[in-house]
Write a protein that holds these residues in place. Structure first.
Motif, short mmCIF file in Angstrom:
data_model
loop_
_atom_site.label_atom_id
_atom_site.label_comp_id
_atom_site.label_asym_id
_atom_site.label_seq_id
_atom_site.Cartn_x
_atom_site.Cartn_y
_atom_site.Cartn_z
N PRO A 1 56.47 -59.22 37.36
CA PRO A 1 57.40 -58.21 37.88
C PRO A 1 57.85 -57.28 36.77
CG PRO A 1 58.43 -60.39 37.81
CD PRO A 1 56.98 -60.59 37.50
N ASP A 2 58.00 -56.02 37.11
CA ASP A 2 58.45 -55.03 36.13
C ASP A 2 59.96 -55.16 36.00
OD1 ASP A 2 58.37 -53.03 34.30
OD2 ASP A 2 58.06 -51.41 35.74
N ASP A 3 60.37 -56.25 35.36
CA ASP A 3 61.77 -56.67 35.35
C ASP A 3 62.15 -57.05 33.92
OD1 ASP A 3 64.15 -58.11 35.50
OD2 ASP A 3 63.59 -59.16 37.34
N ALA A 4 63.05 -56.29 33.33
CA ALA A 4 63.42 -56.53 31.93
C ALA A 4 64.05 -57.90 31.74
CB ALA A 4 64.37 -55.44 31.45
N ALA B 1 71.07 -55.97 29.08
CA ALA B 1 72.28 -55.23 28.70
C ALA B 1 73.45 -56.17 28.43
CB ALA B 1 72.64 -54.23 29.80
N GLN B 2 73.60 -57.19 29.27
CA GLN B 2 74.70 -58.12 29.08
C GLN B 2 74.51 -58.99 27.84
OE1 GLN B 2 76.58 -60.10 32.50
NE2 GLN B 2 75.01 -59.12 33.78
N VAL B 3 73.27 -59.43 27.60
CA VAL B 3 73.01 -60.27 26.42
C VAL B 3 73.17 -59.44 25.15
CG1 VAL B 3 71.34 -61.72 25.22
CG2 VAL B 3 71.49 -61.80 27.72
N LEU C 1 66.14 -53.48 25.22
CA LEU C 1 66.78 -52.21 25.59
C LEU C 1 66.13 -51.03 24.87
CD1 LEU C 1 70.59 -53.12 25.73
CD2 LEU C 1 68.94 -52.98 27.61
N ALA C 2 65.74 -51.24 23.62
CA ALA C 2 65.07 -50.17 22.87
C ALA C 2 63.71 -49.86 23.49
CB ALA C 2 64.91 -50.57 21.41
N VAL C 3 63.00 -50.89 23.93
CA VAL C 3 61.71 -50.69 24.61
C VAL C 3 61.91 -49.90 25.89
CG1 VAL C 3 59.89 -51.89 25.88
CG2 VAL C 3 60.53 -52.69 23.61
N LEU C 4 62.92 -50.28 26.67
CA LEU C 4 63.19 -49.57 27.93
C LEU C 4 63.56 -48.12 27.66
CD1 LEU C 4 65.24 -52.28 29.86
CD2 LEU C 4 62.85 -51.65 30.22
N ASP C 5 64.29 -47.88 26.59
CA ASP C 5 64.68 -46.52 26.24
C ASP C 5 63.47 -45.68 25.86
OD1 ASP C 5 66.80 -44.54 25.70
OD2 ASP C 5 66.15 -44.73 23.62
N SER C 6 62.51 -46.30 25.17
CA SER C 6 61.32 -45.57 24.72
C SER C 6 60.26 -45.40 25.79
CB SER C 6 60.70 -46.28 23.51
OG SER C 6 61.58 -46.30 22.42
N TYR C 7 60.07 -46.46 26.61
CA TYR C 7 58.94 -46.47 27.56
C TYR C 7 59.36 -46.36 29.02
CZ TYR C 7 56.15 -47.97 23.56
OH TYR C 7 55.52 -48.03 22.33
N GLY C 8 60.62 -46.59 29.31
CA GLY C 8 61.08 -46.49 30.69
C GLY C 8 61.02 -47.78 31.47
N PHE D 1 53.68 -52.34 28.25
CA PHE D 1 52.41 -53.05 28.14
C PHE D 1 51.21 -52.15 28.41
CE2 PHE D 1 54.92 -57.04 28.63
CZ PHE D 1 54.46 -57.66 27.48
N ALA D 2 51.36 -51.22 29.33
CA ALA D 2 50.26 -50.32 29.66
C ALA D 2 49.91 -49.39 28.50
CB ALA D 2 50.60 -49.50 30.90
N SER D 3 50.81 -49.27 27.53
CA SER D 3 50.57 -48.36 26.42
C SER D 3 49.59 -48.92 25.39
CB SER D 3 51.89 -48.02 25.72
OG SER D 3 52.39 -49.15 24.99
N PHE D 4 49.23 -50.21 25.52
CA PHE D 4 48.35 -50.84 24.54
C PHE D 4 46.91 -50.93 25.06
CE2 PHE D 4 52.59 -52.67 23.79
CZ PHE D 4 52.77 -52.21 22.50
N PRO D 5 45.93 -50.72 24.18
CA PRO D 5 44.54 -50.81 24.62
C PRO D 5 44.08 -52.23 24.90
CG PRO D 5 44.64 -50.44 22.25
CD PRO D 5 46.04 -50.32 22.77
#
Length: 200
Positions: free
Chosen positions: A82-85, A122-124, A159-166, A172-176
């Motif tokens: 799931p696309d769930d942070a 966000a809570q953690v 959170l930084a990943v979500l900020d950069s990639y959405g 994960f899709a950004s990697f070959p």
């Protein structure tokens, strides 16, 4: 998954596996034993019958990417998780906590999950020093300061990943391939060997 050089034994073994409630996958003969060597593409990974047979076929055809241990779990996670942070952070945290004490973590996981707000990033990430200290003294949790701190720091990095990639899926899709993803995750996140708790 099984292998054997005895053609008469194979149907017997396959039936025993069915009787135990599993779906047998014949990997071949003794010369194919490297398929289940520690660290190999099929070692310890949970695969359904079609996934296992497809992966074996790819490896035997000479597909070197398929033979990489990280490939199968990476593709499965990337395509089906799931696309769930929170789901992602929970799995990262479980890897940190399980270093050397898998069964203890299994028994305490519900309490750990509650102490870390269901692994909502966000809570953690927003946990104060007082909250972290409370978790360090919570009997429901494995009270290892390095593991607890790694979980909080990993939440901040999620959170930084979500900020950069959405989204986690976009990340994960950004990697070959799995190797590139693994290298970036080891750079970003704290894992077993980084917590001073054994493992790597």
């Amino acid at each position: 998954m099984f292998l054997s050089g005895d053609q008469e034994a194979k149907p017997v073994v396959a039936q025993l596996i069915r009787d135990a409630g599993f779906d047998p996958v014949d990997l071949g003969g003794i010369d194919d034993s490297q398929l289940q060597d520690p660290g190999s593409a099929l070692w310890t990974y949970t695969l359904i019958h079609d996934e296992a047979t497809a992966l074996v076929a790819r490896i035997k055809s000479g597909d070197t990417a398929a033979a990489t241990p990280l490939t199968a779990p990476f593709e499965k996670f990337r395509d089906h998780a799931p696309d769930d942070a929170a789901f992602f952070l929970e799995h990262l945290s479980r890897a940190v906590f399980e270093a050397g004490i898998w069964q203890v973590v299994q028994d305490k996981w519900d309490g750990i999950w509650e102490a870390f707000h269901g692994f909502d990033p966000a809570q953690v990430a927003a946990m104060t020093s007082a909250e972290i200290a409370a978790v360090e003294n919570d009997p429901r949790v494995i009270r290892n300061k390095a593991k607890i701190q790694a979980t909080v720091e990993n939440a901040r990095e999620v959170l930084a990943v979500l900020d950069s990639y959405g989204s986690i899926r976009a990340y994960f899709a950004s990697f070959p391939d799995a190797h590139a993803a693994s290298a970036d995750m080891r750079r970003r996140f704290k894992f077993l060997g980084d917590t001073g708790c054994g493992g790597s």
